[in-house]
Design an enzyme around this catalytic site. Structure first.
Site, PDB file in Angstrom:
ATOM      1  N   GLY A   1       0.796  -1.217  -0.096  1.00 24.42           N
ATOM      2  CA  GLY A   1      -0.188   0.024  -0.252  1.00 24.42           C
ATOM      3  C   GLY A   1       0.808   1.231  -0.113  1.00 24.42           C
ATOM      4  O   GLY A   1       2.352   1.400   0.022  1.00 24.42           O
ATOM      5  N   HIS A   2       0.221   2.401  -0.171  1.00 24.24           N
ATOM      6  CA  HIS A   2       0.904   3.784  -0.173  1.00 24.24           C
ATOM      7  C   HIS A   2       1.641   4.089   1.283  1.00 24.24           C
ATOM      8  O   HIS A   2       1.028   3.383   2.242  1.00 24.24           O
ATOM      9  CB  HIS A   2      -0.407   4.925  -0.369  1.00 24.24           C
ATOM     10  CG  HIS A   2      -1.418   4.911   0.713  1.00 24.24           C
ATOM     11  ND1 HIS A   2      -1.031   5.785   1.861  1.00 24.24           N
ATOM     12  CD2 HIS A   2      -2.533   4.554   0.774  1.00 24.24           C
ATOM     13  CE1 HIS A   2      -2.073   5.722   2.581  1.00 24.24           C
ATOM     14  NE2 HIS A   2      -3.038   4.966   2.056  1.00 24.24           N
TER      15      HIS A   2
END
Lengths: 352, 352, 352
Positions: free
Chosen positions: B248-249
């Protein structure tokens, strides 16, 4: 395409009840609220029976055992042995016509494509625009390669196999007849093998094997099948893989085994024939799964299964019935805990 | 390529027992039933010892501690310190030769490719057909870009990195030296961030950061690494990711951490160095995992792990030993439940 | 781009405390150790308050309720109603400028692309190099098709939708306005349907339906959405899907439902509006999920949820609170087991 109800009944070997001259040109589901006129659907699951009295479908396929509770005034019937099989047969006939008009008509090399000079293409092959065919690769008769497919060197693909847009096949892969690979399938990437070094870092273990895929294998979108370290990762005849599945290096999957989406199979696992594996399950590395094993969804199989024809579920996997019983009691753990506390209290009181 | 047993023994620093002039040209596994003549394999795990007395392999690598139970008549031996390491070394030597003959020979731009006029390509770069190199992108020496790779604007890729067919790299990504990205890897897609609105709908939160990947990182097929909302998602030196992993970010993964297939790491999680994470595990957002943590397969880590060098498993994660004990009792819940009922009955009877 | 603090405050409707003429050109996070001069960040979560007294950021956005514990000497403030919303607004303004300079400037057909002669392209469409647009496909105004996208026949894509590099769209798909599909998304591959044959093998059930995607839908990298057997697989307005998700055939996902990475939704499941589904969860086939349901991560939902606005977790799914309680006791199973054994012993002793 339009067919009369009589024509469809003839294809399915069924009998018409109603007006056999009405024409049909659309497939539908009986529980759709606004089926247009000209639709054909089927009634197999009796929980949907009430729809048959109100549907706008022009004709409904029913089984010979179907006894309507009410009068059917609004639609016509085709009565066959089994409604679901009859409808599936109809889908297949319809699909044959569609396929003949679309897939089979794709022939030749679309421009611009990259076909290595040593590649061999048999009769009626299609190579879509922007596809890449590497050196010494052989494409059998009627093979269809869609745009953006990459096929490395020394790959063999046998007759009638279809690779949809964006499939990637690494060098030295062998693929049988009548296979279908959907978009984003990756065959033959390096297996995940790293030798730990003294300083805690890792060195890649070369992956020098390949992937062998036998006839009649279907692989869903974005599924990955790694090549073997040495030897071959093997998908046997008739294997069906859904989307987003991981098949590790040196895995072997037996004939006619079906695997649902997002399953992961770790390196060197060996799965038997006629197995069915539920979605999001994981199979540990280096274990064996007996023929005809059924694995429930989200299961973690961490040990070899030797007995054929069993059903397992859970994390870690256990017998399906055992899992169901234990799961039911897992929910009741707060209650069990309370009972234990009460027992302790009672016993303390009674022995005071 | 053919080598004599004597030549291979010299490469591995081992001693030959048998005929050192026999030639070998294939790698095999000792448990394969029909190894062809000219094969070399190894014996490390003694559960496979019985194969050594019947194998058709021309030579088997064994460790210096190996004392055969029976006479070996059918094959020859190369005795090295450790059989597995010796074989791995052989794979690496073999791989070097193959790579020199294939990957290293891929040089130049294959036609048609799209290379923006402001892109900079160093010496010995390969850009495959149908690859796309965006504006202001820099490819270091010996970088190999396979067909159908997309590289957006302002990307930096350092020397010797290989991107296999179909890798997609969004703008502003930085990639170090000696990395390998397999087909279908997506670097830098938008992180999953949506601001809930009063009417229940969502508005995209712009993702303005990038992805930074350091040296010696390997990423498996169809793995995705999202870019940061602001700042960078970072994979440190030596990270190894298997297939179909989600990063994920704003995630950070420490040096030399290895992660098996289908793991998901939610936004802003920070994973330490030298960790090993088993397949299909999930790491919650905004938590930290200490260095040298080992996470068992299918685990759900939902809280920060502060102590280094521990092993966790389960959903939610707990200590490995605790999980094993509790799992064993989970299977016995029906039995425990029965015991409680019996205790209740007994106690009721005794206090009547 | 450089802005003065005064200009940014004006955009956000906030008040400046400090020097309003200082210029800012970078976004940062308050907990970054070496924010360069010219950075702007925000303080919303008070666990980060200590950073505000030492940050090198030129300005920090704070909420009007923020009362500093110490004197702030090193930076300037913009005071807005809510710091997080203010910063999000700033991101959106910044993103608009970036988008106008990059995405909106991509217009026209990049060479070489494949655009079928019967395809219709509205104003300001971009078709990247190596993209493939099939027959009878319609691309609305401002649609942006990046390199290596494949769009089959008879696809409709409405205005302002963006398909990043490598998206694959099978024939007959319909896509609404303002959608964003990230790299590797596959729309419309065949659903996983096989009719078992008497010999244990399987025959493909033709998948003759399509996929319908409404307006404002975002789909993350490498997510797959299968087409319906008959009828349509439907993603309603405002649905947000993260990466590596599987959406089976005939699934329907309601308006403004958000789904995290690696979730799998089996065939014919129907998910309501305004739901939120955590990462790696699985939804069984043919079940319904009520509106506003929240599903925790790694959950296995195997039965219909009829009550709106509930939270479930676990495998199989149960109420969130129940799962938390049972999970806590799962860890204590060895302890409970010991208690039961002690109770048995005590009771035996007392009844001797």
């Amino acid at each position: 395409m339009k067919f009369t109800i009589a024509q469809i009944a003839a294809i399915l070997g069924g009998k018409v009840q109603g007006d056999e001259n009405i024409t049909v040109d659309k497939l539908g589901k009986i529980d759709e609220s606004n089926l247009p006129e000209g639709s054909i659907c089927f009634l197999s699951n009796m929980k949907y029976e009430h729809y048959i009295y109100t549907t706008n479908a022009s004709v409904v396929i029913v089984g010979e055992n179907f006894i309507p509770k009410n009068e059917i005034k609004n639609t016509n019937l085709i009565v066959v042995k089994d409604a679901y099989s009859g409808f599936t047969q109809l889908l297949q006939e319809y699909d044959k016509i569609i396929t003949a008009q679309t897939l089979h008509k794709k022939i030749g090399i679309e421009n611009p494509a990259f076909v290595a000079s040593s590649a061999v293409l048999e009769k009626n092959v299609y190579v879509g625009a922007f596809a890449y065919i590497g050196e010494n690769t052989k494409l059998g008769e009627n093979v269809k390669i869609f745009p953006h497919v990459y096929i490395g060197e020394n790959v063999i693909i046998e007759a009638n196999t279809v690779l949809y847009s964006g499939v990637k096949v690494y060098p030295n892969t062998t693929i049988g007849k009548n296979c279908i690979f959907h978009s984003g399938v990756i065959i033959g990437a390096e297996g995940f093998g790293f030798a730990p070094q003294k300083d805690g870092s890792y060195k890649n273990i070369p992956q020098l094997g390949n992937v062998i895929i036998e006839d009649d294998v279907c692989i869903g979108a974005n599924t990955t099948v790694d090549r073997a370290t040495i030897g071959s990762t093997i998908l046997k005849k008739g294997v069906k893989l859904d989307n987003l599945i991981q098949v590790g290096h040196n895995v072997e999957i037996g004939e006619h085994t079906v695997i649902a989406a997002q399953v992961g199979i770790a390196g060197s696992a060996k799965i038997g024939k006629y197995c069915a594996i539920g979605g999001q399950s994981g199979i540990a590395g280096h274990i064996e799964i007996a023929n005809k094993t059924r694995v429930g969804g989200k299961t973690g199989v961490n040990a070899t299964i030797t007995e054929e024809n069993t059903t397992v579920q859970g994390y870690p996997a256990q017998s399906y019935i055992g899992f169901m019983k234990s799961s039911a009691l897992f929910r009741k753990l707060p209650e069990l805990n309370k009972k234990i506390e009460e027992l302790e209290k009672k016993l303390n009181d009674s022995t005071k």
